[in-house]
Each structure stands twice: as structure tokens, then as C-alpha cells.
Design a protein around this motif. Structure first.
Motif, PDB file in Angstrom:
ATOM      1  N   MET A   1       0.842  -1.195   0.000  1.00 33.46           N
ATOM      2  CA  MET A   1       0.000   0.000   0.000  1.00 33.46           C
ATOM      3  C   MET A   1       0.880   1.249   0.000  1.00 33.46           C
ATOM      4  SD  MET A   1      -3.537   0.658   1.417  1.00 33.46           S
ATOM      5  CE  MET A   1      -4.374   2.221   1.455  1.00 33.46           C
TER       6      MET A   1
ATOM      7  N   PHE B   1       0.402   5.338   0.717  1.00 30.52           N
ATOM      8  CA  PHE B   1      -0.566   6.255   1.335  1.00 30.52           C
ATOM      9  C   PHE B   1      -0.365   7.670   0.822  1.00 30.52           C
ATOM     10  CE2 PHE B   1       0.455   2.739   4.103  1.00 30.52           C
ATOM     11  CZ  PHE B   1      -0.769   2.322   4.603  1.00 30.52           C
TER      12      PHE B   1
ATOM     13  N   ASP C   1      -0.261  10.438   2.507  1.00 32.41           N
ATOM     14  CA  ASP C   1       0.712  11.207   3.300  1.00 32.41           C
ATOM     15  C   ASP C   1       1.952  10.385   3.624  1.00 32.41           C
ATOM     16  OD1 ASP C   1      -1.136   9.791   4.641  1.00 32.41           O
ATOM     17  OD2 ASP C   1      -1.858  11.423   5.900  1.00 32.41           O
TER      18      ASP C   1
ATOM     19  N   ALA D   1       3.445   8.076   4.962  1.00 33.50           N
ATOM     20  CA  ALA D   1       3.546   7.087   6.031  1.00 33.50           C
ATOM     21  C   ALA D   1       4.931   6.477   6.146  1.00 33.50           C
ATOM     22  CB  ALA D   1       2.483   5.990   5.843  1.00 33.50           C
ATOM     23  N   LEU D   2       5.960   7.308   5.989  1.00 36.14           N
ATOM     24  CA  LEU D   2       7.313   6.831   6.247  1.00 36.14           C
ATOM     25  C   LEU D   2       7.551   6.840   7.757  1.00 36.14           C
ATOM     26  CD1 LEU D   2       9.347   8.673   3.477  1.00 36.14           C
ATOM     27  CD2 LEU D   2       8.400   6.367   3.433  1.00 36.14           C
ATOM     28  N   PHE D   3       8.467   6.002   8.206  1.00 33.62           N
ATOM     29  CA  PHE D   3       8.779   5.940   9.632  1.00 33.62           C
ATOM     30  C   PHE D   3       9.870   6.968   9.938  1.00 33.62           C
ATOM     31  CE2 PHE D   3       7.601   1.452   8.524  1.00 33.62           C
ATOM     32  CZ  PHE D   3       6.326   1.532   9.053  1.00 33.62           C
ATOM     33  N   PRO D   4       9.514   8.040  10.651  1.00 36.31           N
ATOM     34  CA  PRO D   4      10.469   9.144  10.805  1.00 36.31           C
ATOM     35  C   PRO D   4      11.680   8.798  11.672  1.00 36.31           C
ATOM     36  CG  PRO D   4       8.457   9.583  12.058  1.00 36.31           C
ATOM     37  CD  PRO D   4       8.207   8.347  11.250  1.00 36.31           C
TER      38      PRO D   4
ATOM     39  N   ARG E   1       9.759   1.596  -1.180  1.00 35.80           N
ATOM     40  CA  ARG E   1       9.482   0.706  -0.059  1.00 35.80           C
ATOM     41  C   ARG E   1       8.451  -0.357  -0.433  1.00 35.80           C
ATOM     42  NH1 ARG E   1       7.109   3.171   5.544  1.00 35.80           N
ATOM     43  NH2 ARG E   1       5.279   3.498   4.223  1.00 35.80           N
TER      44      ARG E   1
END
Ligand code: ADP
Ligand code: MG
Lengths: 253, 275
Positions: free
Chosen positions: B91, B93, B95, B97-100, B158
Motif C-alpha cells: 500500500m 498512502f 501522506d 507514512a514513512l517511519f520518521p 518501499r
């Protein structure tokens, strides 16, 4: 961090200390205060140095720090998992939240009688009181941290293979909530450190709280002041150390 | 274009069988977000989903992702019923949705780690996929150092890194400026042409739908139903200004306009709308 930056951060504290000493000396001079009531800064400094040279001061610091650290670790071990559960599961929150809200307004001081009854006058009673003082900041920040996790990150974790609650917790929720949790850890150490006086009112024989209580008993205000000043300085230093830790987790900005 | 799909590609069909979603809550009345719909998407198809906002596009995607259970019906990927989120169903998204808390490389390698891929191979494959979106040199960067367009490229790297059989994209370029958007459309298309994953791509832009998709689905206003199911038979690369491109756009707009009129309660006013 550069040297200039460090200096810029420390300077305000030095100014503040200077101002306090000047006002303090002025009060002593103009009110002609009795030395047993308010010893002058110089005498207090001498007592401070004497206690430091004899090593006694460090024994007191060590004892107090040891208590706060043990209580704080205990608190982390209980409050972080509990906070994670409350933040994650509505059902847990519904049950636990009212209990917490009822206990939260009760000052750690109010627990002293029960602490003595339950744990006697040994170490565990003192640690219990500091535990109470450190518990809520950690718990509330952990809950807020978990609730504040962007739901889209949880979904991203799920479609990227976090197919168990455990994986989701360790890989997404915990790291996402970490900055807020670390703030709780810092605040709680501060409240725990402030609670040593209360804790060491329970028949302590060593510790900064003891130093203060003992100073009062034997009418040595200089000892009381040395205890207070040490608590203040160490409080600032510990907070500074935590802020460095905080910055390491502040990936957001 | 002559890019032949790779031989051992992982791509699967999606079957949407009588899927309907009604949201029920204690606080308010039940909301029927999606009328029961049927849709067969063969493996390797790029489907664009267009419709007035609030018509249930995200809801449908969330069902396909396994985030929410449908109120009725079943959805299959290949022969398997969708019941929960799965790393095989990627999926992207809106916005990002990366892991900061992870750097770019670790974001792309995240799913690979969950798949049990060893450290060295993980890094190699993450870099490979970053290269596809032109961000190999940014592997060590922190997420907050990237622009929106770059973040979405990382998210695309990703999702492709774990080699899922289907990819769901919910307005992935909706928050980007027009130029960045064009560039990303181009990149996405290039990657898709190589691995032919089944893509369901939600968009508000008719042009984007016609540019990217092999099939466009127009949905009605809420509760969503399928209004138009149109194959887009244009060779890539497609030309925005070509007459046949325009003809497809018009076909879709004509259907959409009717639905927009319903959404804004302007039925009968005779006006049309273009975005
Ligand atoms: N969790 C929910 N609870 C109640 N209503 C919802 C929920 N999610 C979406 N809806 C409603 O369902 C409808 C479809 O929403 P959505 O699928 O997000 O539309 P779209 O993506 O096409 O804009 C909207 O009217 C929305 O308000
Ligand atoms: Mg949507």
C-alpha cells in the motif's frame, strides 16, 4: 555541541546563582539575621566545601541518587508497559483510567504513613514514596505517546509485515511514541528527585533529605542550605543530561 | 514500449465479489459508504479509481488492504480471501507514512526485515529499489530532510522492495505540486511496466487516470457503485494533448460530472464541472 553554545547555555545559570548570592548576602546584612536562622553565603560555602572534602556530601548524594534511580527504574518497568496497554486498548483504558484518575491527585507525601506501616523504616518505604512520585508522569506520557501515534503509521507497519501485536509494538508503536515517552522519563526523574525530601523523612540515616532534616534538628541552617543547594544543582544537571537524551529521539523536527 | 515483463514476476488478480461497507456507530446513524460492488481485476492490470470525494474509494481500498472487514461480500487476491493486512498486498498512502525514526534506507528495508531477509541482501535490495526512484544517494538521509515528492518516491521504493503481488495506492500524488506529480507518474509507470504488479490507484485527477491506467473505473456518489468501467487502450508513453487521450478524458468527465452534480446537490442546474 560547540563550546560557545555550551557556554551560552550555562551562563544564565551562573548569572542566576550570582543574583541569588547577592540577594542572600543583602538579606543577611540588612536584617542582621542570626547565623542559626540564615547563615551568610560564605559560611554556607565553607560548610559545603568541608562536607565535600570529608566525602560526606557524596555519601548523601549517592544515597539519595541511588533511591531515586531504583524507584525510577521500578516505575519505568511498571508504568511504560501499563501505559502502552492503556494507550493501545480502549478496553484496558476504560477499566484502568478511573483508578488512575483517583490516585493521581494524592501527593506522595500522603503515602508516608502507609509506606511506614507497610514497608517499615528501611529502604523499601523510601523507594515506594519516590516510586509514587515518578509513576504518573511516565504513565501519562506513555499513554499520550501511544495515542498520538499516527494511525497511518500503524497501517503502514501492518502492510509491511508486522502481523502480530508484538511486532507492531516493537517496530512501530514504541519507536513512534518514544519522543513523548522520553519526555515523561525526564519529567518523572525530576519529580522523583524532588520527592527525596519526603521519602527521607521516613527515618533516614543518610541522604540529602536526611542532611536537611538533621540540620534542622541540630539548628544548623548551613547544613539545611547545603542540602537544598545540592538538590537544586543536581536537579539541573540531571535534567540537562535527559535533555540530551531527548534530542536524540526528537526525529520529528 | 517494449519493456517485456520479467519472467518470475509476482502479480495476482483481485476479485471483488459483492463487497459493501456500512459504517455503524453508537453515536450516529449508519453510513453506507459502499454499495455492494463486483469487480474482476486480472493480474497485471493498472486500475484507476475515480469518483467524487466521499464516494467510498478509500473504503474499498481499505477493504482490499485488509484494514476493515466488508459488511457484505468477499474479496480475493489470487485464490486467497483477504482477511487481514498482508505484506503481499502493498500500500502507498497519500501522506507517505514513512517511519520518521528510520533513515531512508531502513524505511525501504523495513518490510524486507520482516520477511526475514538478511542484513546484506536487505541493504542491497533496498538500494536497488531506491535507485529505481532515483534516490540512491539519499539512503542515509533522515525522513524529515526530504521534500514531499522525495518522501513519496521513498514510499514507492518501499512498497516495491518487498515484491508484493498487488499494490494499492490511495491518492499517492494528491499532495504534490503539478510538476512533481508528472515526474512521479512517469517514474511509477516505468517501474510498473517492468514488473506488472496489479495496481489499484485512487485519484482525483482524470488526466492522471488516463495517463497511467489500463482501465479506469468511475464510481457514483456515496454510496459508491461502479458507474463506468472503461479500458484505456493507448500505447505508452501517452500524450496528454493527443486527440484520443482527450477523448478518454471527456468520456470519464461526462460520467463524473453527473455524479459531482449529485454530490453538490445541483442536479438539473445544467452546469458542468472541470477541475
Ligand atoms: N470509519 C468511518 N466511520 C464512519 N463513516 C466513515 C468512516 N470512514 C469513512 N466514512 C464515510 O464513508 C464515506 C466514504 O468515505 P471514503 O471511502 O473515505 O471516501 P473517498 O475516499 O471516496 O473520498 C464518506 O461519507 C465517509 O464520511
Ligand atoms: Mg479517500
Amino acid at each position: 555541541m560547540t563550546r560557545a553554545k555550551t557556554a551560552a547555555q550555562i551562563l544564565p545559570y551562573i548569572y542566576a546563582a550570582g543574583a541569588i548570592i547577592i540577594v542572600w548576602q543583602a538579606v543577611v546584612t540588612f536584617t542582621n539575621a542570626h547565623v542559626a536562622l540564615l547563615p551568610p553565603p560564605l559560611l554556607t560555602a565553607k560548610t559545603f566545601i568541608d562536607l565535600a572534602i570529608s566525602g560526606q556530601l557524596f555519601i548523601h548524594i549517592g544515597a539519595s541518587l541511588g533511591r531515586v534511580v531504583s524507584a525510577w527504574i521500578l516505575s519505568v518497568l511498571v508504568a511504560v508497559p501499563l501505559g502502552l496497554a492503556i494507550g493501545r486498548w480502549r478496553r484496558v483504558e476504560k477499566i484502568v483510567d478511573p483508578v488512575i484518575e483517583l490516585f493521581r491527585p494524592i501527593s506522595p507525601l500522603a503515602w508516608i504513613p502507609l509506606a511506614i506501616l507497610w514497608f517499615g523504616i528501611g529502604e523499601s518505604g523510601k523507594i515506594f514514596i519516590i516510586f509514587i512520585a515518578t509513576f504518573f508522569p511516565i504513565l501519562l506520557n506513555t499513554v499520550a505517546g501511544v495515542k498520538g501515534v499516527d494511525p497511518v503509521l500503524i497501517r503502514a507497519g501492518q502492510v509491511l509485515g508486522c502481523d502480530t501485536d508484538r511486532a507492531l509494538f516493537t517496530k512501530v508503536i514504541l519507536p513512534a511514541a518514544m519522543p513523548t515517552i522520553v519526555v515523561g522519563l525526564r519529567i518523572s526523574f525530576g519529580t522523583g528527585w524532588a520527592a527525596i525530601i519526603a521519602a527521607e523523612l521516613v527515618a533516614a540515616r543518610v541522604g540529602l533529605g536526611y542532611l536537611i532534616a538533621d540540620g534542622m534538628e541540630i539548628l544548623r541552617s548551613d547544613l539545611v542550605l547545603v542540602g537544598m543547594i545540592t538538590i537544586g544543582i543536581l536537579g539541573v544537571l540531571i535534567d540537562a543530561a535527559f535533555r540530551i537524551l531527548n534530542n536524540r529521539f526528537a526525529w520529528g523536527s | 514500449m517494449s519493456n517485456a515483463p520479467e519472467a518470475d514476476l509476482n502479480t495476482k488478480s483481485i476479485s471483488i465479489r459483492n463487497i459493501g461497507v456500512t459504517f455503524k456507530s453508537e453515536a450516529s446513524d449508519a453510513v453506507e459508504a459502499l454499495c455492494p460492488i463486483d469487480l474482476e481485476i486480472p493480474a497485471g492490470e493498472f486500475v484507476a479509481l475515480v469518483g467524487p470525494s466521499g464516494c467510498g474509494k478509500s473504503t474499498l481500498l481499505n477493504v482490499l488492504a485488509g484494514f476493515i472487514p466488508p459488511s457484505v461480500g468477499t474479496a480475493l487476491v489470487g485464490d486467497d480471501k483477504i482477511s487481514k493486512p498482508d505484506i503481499d498486498h502493498g500500500m502507498v498512502f497519500q501522506d507517505y507514512a514513512l517511519f520518521p525514526w528510520l533513515n531512508v534506507l531502513d524505511n525501504v528495508a523495513f518490510g524486507l526485515e520482516r520477511q526475514g531477509v538478511g542484513r546484506d541482501e536487505r541493504e542491497a535490495r533496498a538500494l536497488e529499489n531506491l535507485d529505481l526512484v532515483g534516490l540512491k544517494d539519499f539512503a542515509g538521509k533522515r525522513v524529515h530532510e526530504l521534500s514531499g515528492g522525495m518522501k513519496q518516491r521513498v514510499a514507492i521504493a518501499r512498497v516495491f522492495a518487498t515484491d508484493p503481488s498487488i499494490i494499492l495506492m490511495d491518492e499517492p500524488f494528491g499532495a504534490l505540486d503539478a510538476l512533481t506529480r508528472r515526474f512521479l507518474q512517469h517514474q511509477l509507470l516505468a517501474i510498473w511496466q517492468r514488473n506488472r504488479k496489479t495496481v489499484v490507484f485512487v485519484t482525483h485527477s482524470v488526466q492522471e487516470a488516463v495517463y497511467l491506467a489500463s482501465r479506469a473505473i468511475v464510481m457514483t456518489a456515496r454510496p459508491g457503485r461502479i458507474k463506468l468501467d472503461q479500458k484505456i487502450e493507448l500505447a505508452h508513453p501517452r500524450d496528454f494533448s493527443a486527440a484520443d487521450f482527450r477523448a478518454y478524458e471527456k468520456l470519464i468527465y461526462d460520467q463524473l460530472d453527473e455524479e459531482l452534480a449529485k454530490t453538490f446537490n445541483l442536479e438539473g442546474s445544467g452546469g458542468t464541472f472541470r477541475d
